[in-house]
Each structure stands twice: as structure tokens, then as C-alpha cells.
Enzyme design. Structure first.
Site, PDB file in Angstrom:
ATOM      1  N   GLY A  75       0.249  -3.542  -7.662  1.00  0.00           N
ATOM      2  CA  GLY A  75      -1.017  -3.915  -8.278  1.00  0.00           C
ATOM      3  C   GLY A  75      -1.150  -3.439  -9.717  1.00  0.00           C
ATOM      4  O   GLY A  75      -1.653  -4.173 -10.581  1.00  0.00           O
ATOM      5  N   THR A 115      15.903  -6.529 -11.424  1.00  0.00           N
ATOM      6  CA  THR A 115      16.380  -7.095 -10.157  1.00  0.00           C
ATOM      7  C   THR A 115      15.243  -7.131  -9.139  1.00  0.00           C
ATOM      8  O   THR A 115      14.537  -6.142  -8.947  1.00  0.00           O
ATOM      9  CB  THR A 115      17.550  -6.232  -9.612  1.00  0.00           C
ATOM     10  OG1 THR A 115      18.576  -6.257 -10.606  1.00  0.00           O
ATOM     11  CG2 THR A 115      18.081  -6.773  -8.299  1.00  0.00           C
ATOM     12  N   CYS A 153      -6.799   6.679  -6.279  1.00  0.00           N
ATOM     13  CA  CYS A 153      -6.237   6.604  -7.628  1.00  0.00           C
ATOM     14  C   CYS A 153      -7.114   7.373  -8.602  1.00  0.00           C
ATOM     15  O   CYS A 153      -6.639   8.106  -9.444  1.00  0.00           O
ATOM     16  CB  CYS A 153      -6.132   5.163  -8.081  1.00  0.00           C
ATOM     17  SG  CYS A 153      -5.486   4.114  -6.789  1.00  0.00           S
ATOM     18  N   ASN A 211     -12.385  -1.304  -4.354  1.00  0.00           N
ATOM     19  CA  ASN A 211     -11.574  -0.334  -3.604  1.00  0.00           C
ATOM     20  C   ASN A 211     -12.387   0.835  -3.062  1.00  0.00           C
ATOM     21  O   ASN A 211     -11.953   1.502  -2.131  1.00  0.00           O
ATOM     22  CB  ASN A 211     -10.433   0.193  -4.481  1.00  0.00           C
ATOM     23  CG  ASN A 211     -10.862   0.548  -5.875  1.00  0.00           C
ATOM     24  OD1 ASN A 211     -11.478  -0.258  -6.580  1.00  0.00           O
ATOM     25  ND2 ASN A 211     -10.565   1.757  -6.297  1.00  0.00           N
ATOM     26  N   SER A 232      -0.740  -6.391  -3.902  1.00  0.00           N
ATOM     27  CA  SER A 232       0.181  -5.272  -3.709  1.00  0.00           C
ATOM     28  C   SER A 232       0.462  -5.086  -2.214  1.00  0.00           C
ATOM     29  O   SER A 232      -0.472  -4.970  -1.415  1.00  0.00           O
ATOM     30  CB  SER A 232      -0.485  -4.018  -4.285  1.00  0.00           C
ATOM     31  OG  SER A 232       0.363  -2.920  -4.169  1.00  0.00           O
ATOM     32  N   ALA A 233       1.745  -5.058  -1.858  1.00  0.00           N
ATOM     33  CA  ALA A 233       2.140  -5.109  -0.443  1.00  0.00           C
ATOM     34  C   ALA A 233       1.669  -3.913   0.385  1.00  0.00           C
ATOM     35  O   ALA A 233       1.337  -4.060   1.560  1.00  0.00           O
ATOM     36  CB  ALA A 233       3.663  -5.222  -0.355  1.00  0.00           C
ATOM     37  N   HIS A 234       1.633  -2.708  -0.221  1.00  0.00           N
ATOM     38  CA  HIS A 234       1.345  -1.523   0.608  1.00  0.00           C
ATOM     39  C   HIS A 234      -0.107  -1.455   1.064  1.00  0.00           C
ATOM     40  O   HIS A 234      -0.476  -0.597   1.860  1.00  0.00           O
ATOM     41  CB  HIS A 234       1.760  -0.230  -0.109  1.00  0.00           C
ATOM     42  CG  HIS A 234       0.902   0.170  -1.264  1.00  0.00           C
ATOM     43  ND1 HIS A 234       0.080   1.262  -1.220  1.00  0.00           N
ATOM     44  CD2 HIS A 234       0.746  -0.360  -2.485  1.00  0.00           C
ATOM     45  CE1 HIS A 234      -0.546   1.388  -2.393  1.00  0.00           C
ATOM     46  NE2 HIS A 234      -0.149   0.416  -3.172  1.00  0.00           N
ATOM     47  N   GLN A 284      -7.176  -5.189  -3.146  1.00  0.00           N
ATOM     48  CA  GLN A 284      -7.810  -4.737  -1.895  1.00  0.00           C
ATOM     49  C   GLN A 284      -8.122  -5.895  -0.955  1.00  0.00           C
ATOM     50  O   GLN A 284      -8.258  -5.698   0.247  1.00  0.00           O
ATOM     51  CB  GLN A 284      -9.103  -3.955  -2.185  1.00  0.00           C
ATOM     52  CG  GLN A 284      -8.872  -2.585  -2.784  1.00  0.00           C
ATOM     53  CD  GLN A 284      -8.173  -1.609  -1.837  1.00  0.00           C
ATOM     54  OE1 GLN A 284      -8.115  -1.801  -0.624  1.00  0.00           O
ATOM     55  NE2 GLN A 284      -7.598  -0.563  -2.402  1.00  0.00           N
TER      56      GLN A 284
HETATM   57  N1  PLP Z   1      -6.344  -2.602  -7.961  1.00  0.00           N
HETATM   58  C1  PLP Z   1      -7.100  -2.085  -6.977  1.00  0.00           C
HETATM   59  C2  PLP Z   1      -8.432  -2.688  -6.686  1.00  0.00           C
HETATM   60  C3  PLP Z   1      -6.630  -1.004  -6.225  1.00  0.00           C
HETATM   61  O1  PLP Z   1      -7.387  -0.496  -5.248  1.00  0.00           O
HETATM   62  C4  PLP Z   1      -5.359  -0.461  -6.538  1.00  0.00           C
HETATM   63  C5  PLP Z   1      -4.857   0.723  -5.801  1.00  0.00           C
HETATM   64  O2  PLP Z   1      -5.557   1.382  -5.064  1.00  0.00           O
HETATM   65  C6  PLP Z   1      -4.608  -1.042  -7.566  1.00  0.00           C
HETATM   66  C7  PLP Z   1      -5.138  -2.108  -8.252  1.00  0.00           C
HETATM   67  C8  PLP Z   1      -3.240  -0.512  -7.912  1.00  0.00           C
HETATM   68  O3  PLP Z   1      -2.310  -0.978  -6.966  1.00  0.00           O
HETATM   69  P1  PLP Z   1      -0.883  -0.258  -6.774  1.00  0.00           P
HETATM   70  O4  PLP Z   1      -1.124   0.985  -5.999  1.00  0.00           O
HETATM   71  O5  PLP Z   1      -0.076  -1.255  -6.013  1.00  0.00           O
HETATM   72  O6  PLP Z   1      -0.338  -0.010  -8.119  1.00  0.00           O
END
Ligand code: PLP
Length: 381
Positions: A71, A238, A325, A152, A200-202, A180
Site C-alpha cells: 500500500g 523482479t 502505522c 484504517n 495491499s495483500a497482507h 483497508q
Molecule cells: N493505506 C492504508 C489505509 C493503510 O491502512 C495502510 C496500512 O495500514 C497503508 C495504506 C500502507 O499499506 P502497507 O502496509 O501495505 O504499506
């Protein structure tokens, strides 16, 4: 003591099928997808198949998914990549909200030196922005509107389709940070008129370090990374095919399970709030708009959320104090301040986020431990 993980919005455990796919693709398609020999060509064909599968999940046939590390990168690529081209045509304005993740806000702030300036649409106490406010702030020099699909911290879903319609009618590009929301709600880039979508996959059961940016055909942006020209020149490096394959599988799985997960998450929330009430622990639920059911942000008046988080962690319950974050960068819970939550509640807000596969009794148990921790902290005052 059994640990109860309620921080899935920060990172989810990869699903079994995603991990199996990751292992299978690592063993079978280990060749470089850019290599011009039989194994490379086979790997590349698999990569394209996964691109199609992901694209199908968001009705994205009028654009292309570009794979990247997650992300943060997808958001940076959008803001910096789109605006560097828009600015050349005199479009130096970005319209966004103060609710965005720092991976949107910080690249925007970094553009100030290039005289690219941001305007912020105000947010309501419900946690949403009003699409009419966006309409009023659209100006001739606007290069991009960026509004997150779902928040988030609060889980509040923005009126994305209405914003998208407004942008389309005014010929302005629209980016939605879907990190999210992807895999947690039905995203349709056509219905929503989104031009760029980050994910974002995780966050939905894939592995870490993999994500993507869907870009509508015809939208131009410059790459951040220069090198071998992979991903049609937009993202050199890659490509992690096993990670991408695991992401595609996890996304399809999440979407297929959505109705059941929604039902379970609603029940978790009921159990949690009711158990807190039964323990005479008062809390305020943040955000009163349409929300992602797996995110629950609750605040305890006069309690320090950081201390509560540590106490809960000691008792085996993993929660977040808003955004994982933002706690790393020490920014505090700006999202709650922005939507006008009083500071006595902002400081006492925790975010619980479910995967959907928790046992009901674990949620009850977590609620009991939260109640004891809040009571213990109240006694210390
Ligand atoms: N955007 C949002 C709304 C998020 O909640 C997050 C991470 O919590 C991100 C972007 C960043 O994603 P990544 O952890 O894959 O860098």
C-alpha cells in the site's frame, strides 16, 4: 495463556490457501517472469493470469493492475507519479482529506517544494466527507482527488461512488486508497468511477510485501523506480510471482467469504459491547456511518490507550491504539482529532479488528480482559 489477536487491520495472518499457493508457486514458477526462455515464459503467463483474476475481482477490465510492494508504494506511486505529469500541464492542486494514511499525506507534503499544493475537504463527526464539499472545491488547476475507500482507524467507508461521479463529471482523476477496503467490501471501479486504486495483500490474507495499483486505461503516471522496465515500465524490479499468486487466491477467498464474515463480525461486535456493559465499563464507539464490520474503534474516557494496549498485551489480547502505522511514527491518533472526537476520548481509543475466523468465546474472553484492564487503570487514577 491463550493469545487473542484482534489487530487484523494492521496485518492479517495469511490464509492456508494463500500460503500453499505461495509455496507451490515458489517451487514451480521460480524462473524470472521477465526471462525469455520456456520457464520464464510460463511464469510470465501465470503472472498475467493472476493479474486478470485480481482485476476481475474489482471489475477492472478497463485498466491494468501493476504489482508492487504494498500500500505504501502504491500510494506513493500514485501521488508522485500522477502529480509530476499533471504539474507539467499547470495542474498543481491535489484535493484530499486529513483522514488519509500517512503514505498518502507524506508524499503530498513532499510535493510542496515543487509548488504542488493540497486542499483538504473537511470531515464530519460521522467519519465521512461530504461529496458536495468535494464538488465545491474542484478547481481548474486540480490534478488529482485522493480519498481513501475506508479508514484504517474507524473503518468508516467513504461515499466513494458519489465522489467518483463528481470527479468524472469534472474531468478530474480520482484515486482511492483501497488498502483497508480491498477484500473487505465489494469494490467496483466502474460503479465507483475510480481511476486509480491502491491495495495491499497482507490486509486480506495474502503475504506481506506484495500489493498493487490498478490504473484505468489512458491514465498517465511516471514510475518511481527505474531499472529493468518490468510492469510495463511503471515499476521496475523482479515481480514476486508467488506473492502475487497468493494475493489473488486470498482476495478471491475473502470476497467469497464476505457475507459469512460480515455476519460473524457483527456478532463479535455485539458480544464485545454487551460484555463491556455487563461489566459496567462505559465505552464510546467511534464513527457512526457505514463501516467495515471487521473494524471496531472504541474509546474509554480518561484512560490512556497506550497503557491499556500494553496491559492487554500482557493479558494476551492484541489490539491497536488506532493505526499501527501512526503509532510507529509517533503521530498520535490524528484521524480521531480530525473528525472532532474530544481529546479525552481520543487518548483512550483502541482499535479492535477481526479476521472473521475468531471463536465467539475468544471475543467474549477478550472483552472480559478489556473490562478488567480498564477497571484496573481507572482505579489507578
Ligand atoms: N493505506 C492504508 C489505509 C493503510 O491502512 C495502510 C496500512 O495500514 C497503508 C495504506 C500502507 O499499506 P502497507 O502496509 O501495505 O504499506
Amino acid at each position: 495463556m491463550e493469545r487473542i489477536y484482534l489487530d487484523n487491520a494492521a496485518s492479517r495472518m495469511p490464509t492456508k490457501r494463500a500460503l500453499q499457493t505461495y509455496a507451490e508457486y515458489s517451487e514451480r514458477y521460480y524462473a524470472n517472469t521477465a526471462a525469455n526462455h520456456a520457464l520464464g515464459i510460463e511464469a510470465s503467463a501465470e503472472l498475467e493470469a493472476m493479474r486478470e483474476r485480481i482485476s476481475k475481482c474489482i471489475n477492472g477490465s478497463n485498466g491494468r493492475v501493476y504489482f508492487c510492494s504494498g500500500g505504501t508504494e502504491a500510494n506513493n506511486l500514485t501521488i508522485l507519479g500522477v502529480m509530476s505529469l499533471q504539474a507539467r500541464e499547470g495542474k498543481t492542486g491535489i484535493l484530499t482529506t486529513k483522514l488519509e494514511h500517512s503514505s498518502v499525506l507524506r508524499p503530498i507534503y513532499s510535493l510542496r517544494e515543487q509548488n504542488i499544493a493540497a486542499d483538504f475537504v473537511s470531515s464530519r463527526r460521522s467519519g465521512t466527507v461530504n461529496p458536495k464539499d468535494i464538488k465545491m472545491q474542484i478547481s481548474a488547476n486540480l490534478g488529482l482527488v485522493s480519498v481513501m475507500y475506508a479508514n484504517n482507524v474507524t473503518g468508516v467507508i467513504q461515499p466513494i461512488a458519489a465522489i467518483g461521479e463528481m470527479c468524472k463529471a469534472n474531468g478530474v482523476l480520482f484515486h482511492a486508497d483501497g488498502v483497508q477496503a480491498m477484500g473487505h467490501t465489494d469494490i467496483d471501479v466502474e460503479r465507483d468511477n475510480v481511476d486509480l486504486l491502491s491495495f495491499s495483500a497482507h490486509k486480506f490474507g495474502g503475504v506481506k510485501g506484495v500489493g498493487g495499483l490498478w490504473v484505468r486505461d489512458g491514465v498517465k503516471l511516471l514510475p518511481l523506480l527505474h531499472g529493468g522496465g518490468q510492469e510495463s515500465g511503471l515499476r521496475s524490479g523482479t515481480v514476486d510471482l508467488p506473492g502475487v499468486a497468493a494475493m489473488a487466491v486470498a482476495l478471491e477467498e475473502s470476497l467469497a467469504e464476505l457475507p459469512e464474515v460480515y455476519e460473524r463480525c457483527r456478532k463479535y461486535k455485539r458480544i464485545l459491547l454487551q460484555t463491556l456493559r455487563e461489566h459496567n465499563v462505559l465505552c464510546t464507539e467511534i464513527g457512526d456511518s457505514k463501516k467495515l464490520p471487521h473494524i471496531l474503534c472504541i474509546a474509554f474516557e480518561g484512560i490512556n490507550a497506550g497503557t491499556l494496549q500494553l496491559l492487554l498485551s500482557d493479558s494476551g489480547v492484541m489490539v491497536s491504539t488506532g493505526s499501527a502505522c501512526s503509532s510507529i511514527s509517533g503521530e498520535g491518533n490524528y484521524v480521531l482529532e480530525v473528525i472532532g472526537v474530544p481529546s479525552s476520548l481520543v487518548n483512550g481509543a483502541i482499535r479492535l479488528s477481526f479476521s472473521g475466523s475468531e471463536r465467539y468465546r475468544d471475543v467474549w474472553c477478550a472483552a472480559c480482559r478489556i473490562a478488567s484492564a480498564v477497571k484496573a487503570l481507572s482505579r489507578q487514577k
